[in-house]
Motif scaffolding. Structure first.
Motif, PDB file in Angstrom:
ATOM      1  N   VAL A 143     -62.220  41.904 -50.258  1.00  0.00           N
ATOM      2  CA  VAL A 143     -61.477  42.648 -51.267  1.00  0.00           C
ATOM      3  C   VAL A 143     -62.421  43.709 -51.820  1.00  0.00           C
ATOM      4  N   VAL A 144     -62.025  44.963 -51.709  1.00  0.00           N
ATOM      5  CA  VAL A 144     -62.845  46.037 -52.288  1.00  0.00           C
ATOM      6  C   VAL A 144     -62.101  46.746 -53.420  1.00  0.00           C
ATOM      7  N   ASP A 145     -61.096  46.074 -53.958  1.00  0.00           N
ATOM      8  CA  ASP A 145     -60.436  46.564 -55.163  1.00  0.00           C
ATOM      9  C   ASP A 145     -61.414  46.488 -56.330  1.00  0.00           C
ATOM     10  N   LEU A 146     -61.390  47.489 -57.176  1.00  0.00           N
ATOM     11  CA  LEU A 146     -62.233  47.484 -58.367  1.00  0.00           C
ATOM     12  C   LEU A 146     -61.588  46.604 -59.442  1.00  0.00           C
ATOM     13  N   ASN A 147     -62.399  45.885 -60.182  1.00  0.00           N
ATOM     14  CA  ASN A 147     -61.888  44.990 -61.221  1.00  0.00           C
ATOM     15  C   ASN A 147     -61.554  45.788 -62.488  1.00  0.00           C
ATOM     16  N   PRO A 166     -67.769  50.861 -58.531  1.00  0.00           N
ATOM     17  CA  PRO A 166     -67.590  51.097 -57.094  1.00  0.00           C
ATOM     18  C   PRO A 166     -68.881  51.015 -56.286  1.00  0.00           C
ATOM     19  N   ALA A 167     -69.997  51.333 -56.888  1.00  0.00           N
ATOM     20  CA  ALA A 167     -71.271  51.261 -56.164  1.00  0.00           C
ATOM     21  C   ALA A 167     -71.633  49.812 -55.842  1.00  0.00           C
ATOM     22  N   ILE A 168     -71.403  48.908 -56.799  1.00  0.00           N
ATOM     23  CA  ILE A 168     -71.677  47.493 -56.571  1.00  0.00           C
ATOM     24  C   ILE A 168     -70.718  46.924 -55.525  1.00  0.00           C
ATOM     25  N   VAL A 169     -69.450  47.273 -55.648  1.00  0.00           N
ATOM     26  CA  VAL A 169     -68.451  46.792 -54.676  1.00  0.00           C
ATOM     27  C   VAL A 169     -68.826  47.245 -53.273  1.00  0.00           C
ATOM     28  N   PHE A 192     -55.792  48.681 -49.772  1.00  0.00           N
ATOM     29  CA  PHE A 192     -55.742  50.140 -49.882  1.00  0.00           C
ATOM     30  C   PHE A 192     -54.414  50.584 -50.490  1.00  0.00           C
ATOM     31  N   PRO A 193     -54.449  51.575 -51.410  1.00  0.00           N
ATOM     32  CA  PRO A 193     -55.581  52.372 -51.908  1.00  0.00           C
ATOM     33  C   PRO A 193     -56.194  51.850 -53.205  1.00  0.00           C
ATOM     34  N   GLY A 194     -55.995  50.567 -53.509  1.00  0.00           N
ATOM     35  CA  GLY A 194     -56.597  49.976 -54.703  1.00  0.00           C
ATOM     36  C   GLY A 194     -55.580  49.240 -55.540  1.00  0.00           C
ATOM     37  N   LEU A 195     -55.780  47.922 -55.677  1.00  0.00           N
ATOM     38  CA  LEU A 195     -54.849  47.058 -56.415  1.00  0.00           C
ATOM     39  C   LEU A 195     -55.455  46.536 -57.719  1.00  0.00           C
ATOM     40  N   GLU A 217     -60.857  54.389 -57.494  1.00  0.00           N
ATOM     41  CA  GLU A 217     -60.590  53.176 -56.723  1.00  0.00           C
ATOM     42  C   GLU A 217     -60.659  53.403 -55.214  1.00  0.00           C
ATOM     43  N   LEU A 218     -60.667  54.659 -54.816  1.00  0.00           N
ATOM     44  CA  LEU A 218     -60.829  54.980 -53.391  1.00  0.00           C
ATOM     45  C   LEU A 218     -62.284  54.919 -52.952  1.00  0.00           C
ATOM     46  N   GLU A 219     -63.212  54.952 -53.908  1.00  0.00           N
ATOM     47  CA  GLU A 219     -64.618  55.136 -53.555  1.00  0.00           C
ATOM     48  C   GLU A 219     -65.182  54.062 -52.619  1.00  0.00           C
ATOM     49  N   PRO A 220     -64.927  52.760 -52.850  1.00  0.00           N
ATOM     50  CA  PRO A 220     -65.443  51.787 -51.880  1.00  0.00           C
ATOM     51  C   PRO A 220     -64.862  51.973 -50.485  1.00  0.00           C
ATOM     52  N   PHE A 221     -63.565  52.246 -50.402  1.00  0.00           N
ATOM     53  CA  PHE A 221     -62.952  52.494 -49.099  1.00  0.00           C
ATOM     54  C   PHE A 221     -63.605  53.698 -48.425  1.00  0.00           C
ATOM     55  N   ARG A 222     -63.755  54.769 -49.179  1.00  0.00           N
ATOM     56  CA  ARG A 222     -64.328  56.000 -48.634  1.00  0.00           C
ATOM     57  C   ARG A 222     -65.746  55.764 -48.116  1.00  0.00           C
ATOM     58  N   ALA A 223     -66.564  55.087 -48.921  1.00  0.00           N
ATOM     59  CA  ALA A 223     -67.959  54.889 -48.553  1.00  0.00           C
ATOM     60  C   ALA A 223     -68.115  53.953 -47.360  1.00  0.00           C
ATOM     61  N   ILE A 224     -67.304  52.903 -47.314  1.00  0.00           N
ATOM     62  CA  ILE A 224     -67.422  51.947 -46.207  1.00  0.00           C
ATOM     63  C   ILE A 224     -66.888  52.558 -44.917  1.00  0.00           C
ATOM     64  N   VAL A 225     -65.806  53.322 -45.005  1.00  0.00           N
ATOM     65  CA  VAL A 225     -65.321  54.043 -43.829  1.00  0.00           C
ATOM     66  C   VAL A 225     -66.405  54.992 -43.318  1.00  0.00           C
ATOM     67  N   ALA A 226     -67.044  55.711 -44.226  1.00  0.00           N
ATOM     68  CA  ALA A 226     -68.076  56.675 -43.837  1.00  0.00           C
ATOM     69  C   ALA A 226     -69.296  55.997 -43.221  1.00  0.00           C
TER      70      ALA A 226
END
Length: 351
Positions: A143-147, A166-169, A192-195, A217-226
């Protein structure tokens, strides 16, 4: 030997895009699902410890039993790699628990509080080696949703998020994914795109995050995809009318194709959340949801078979999609595109 007919080839292509839940502790118990693997080329199964309809056990009794079950299902698939999926996030969302002889797994929230990459790696290795030991090759995690909303009944209240940061996630999720790869287990980023800002659980009602969601909330998805290490992304059953006024993310071309694939650049597998979830079937109906999911750009269609059991769900879904092709709504090329992504993920998994 004569080659397969075009109709058989089409059914095989379709079947390979389905991941289906079933009842049974043994291959013999699996019945029609076992037949769908052997005869139709069903792409995968998803395992559960409990059956939501009966309240009793479903697929898991012990490590030995589960290993025998997955090995038997893989044998039915022959040389083709069968996807064996599970939700083993840790904490409250874990299908393999001490009650059936498996190690206790800490929650993402507890790992997040440590904010320690080495600890996340050790934790991820425990999850991955446990899964690999019983033949599971796709963990529907992390789960990479932000709390964003700690009282969120779908995420925060269940300790399913690493952090609101998002950096920690991103850091901890990457550690977990790499630990899974050491055991040749694939992962799926969700939801995706964040729950994380939701106020409802999508198993029971549509989670509308229109007023609470932010692009952070997109930031973890964006960074991990990259980073290049992602295996799959799960599109969530959440409504964000800013992004799509008419469809939840899982059924939205604007979100799956334009945002995830276009803006974020993800070219790999996208898997739906359970297409039989109440929020989806009550709003769209089963057949329309399947059509919309494919049109949105999803590759793997998840049918947990938990909201009311149908032993023939795989065959019926193949029939439905075959009908969509024959009507001209879905093209064969579109299905083959998804099949190519799924095959590439499995090839990468095999190393």
């Amino acid at each position: 030997m004569a080659s397969a007919s075009p109709a058989a080839d089409l059914r095989g292509t379709i079947a390979g895009l389905l991941v289906v839940g079933f009842r049974g502790m043994t291959v013999a118990d699996a019945g029609a699902i076992a037949d769908a693997i052997a005869k139709d080329g069903l792409g995968g199964v998803i395992l559960f410890d409990r059956d939501q309809t009966t309240g009793g056990p479903r697929n898991v009794r012990s490590p030995k039993q589960l290993h025998a079950l997955t090995a038997g299902l893989q044998a039915l698939a022959g040389q083709r790699r069968l996807i064996v999926a599970i939700d083993q996030e840790g904490g409250r969302v874990a299908r393999l628990t001490p009650a059936t002889g498996f190690p206790k797994i800490a929650s993402e929230a507890s790992i997040g509080k440590l904010d320690d990459e080495a600890a996340a790696t050790t934790w991820g290795r425990l999850i991955a080696t446990t899964l690999a030991s019983v033949g599971v090759n796709l963990n529907l995690a992390p789960v990479v949703d932000l709390n964003v909303n700690p009282r969120n009944p779908a995420i925060g209240a269940l300790d399913r998020s690493f952090s609101a940061d998002p950096a920690i996630v991103t850091k901890l999720a990457l550690a977990e994914i790499r630990a899974h790869h050491e055991s040749s287990v694939a992962t799926a980023l969700k939801h995706f795109p964040g729950l994380g800002s939701a106020t409802a659980n999508t198993d029971f009602g549509v989670a509308d995050v229109t007023k609470t969601w932010s692009r952070t909330e997109l930031e973890p998805f964006r960074a991990i995809v990259a980073s290049g290490v992602a295996d799959a992304v799960m599109a969530g059953h959440l409504v964000n009318r800013t992004l799509d006024p008419d469809h939840p993310a899982s059924l939205s071309r604007a979100i799956v194709t334009d945002l995830l694939r276009g803006e974020l650049g993800w070219q790999g597998v996208v898997i739906t959340d359970d297409l039989e979830a109440g929020a989806i079937t009550s709003s769209f109906g089963r057949e329309e949801a399947i059509a919309l999911a494919i049109e949105a750009g999803n590759d793997l269609l998840l049918l947990a078979n938990q909201q009311g059991y149908d032993p023939r769900v795989a065959t019926k879904t193949i029939d439905t999609i075959e009908g969509l092709v024959r009507s001209g709504r879905i093209s064969v090329a579109r299905l083959e595109e998804s099949r190519g992504r799924v095959d590439a993920m499995l090839a990468r998994l095999a190393g």
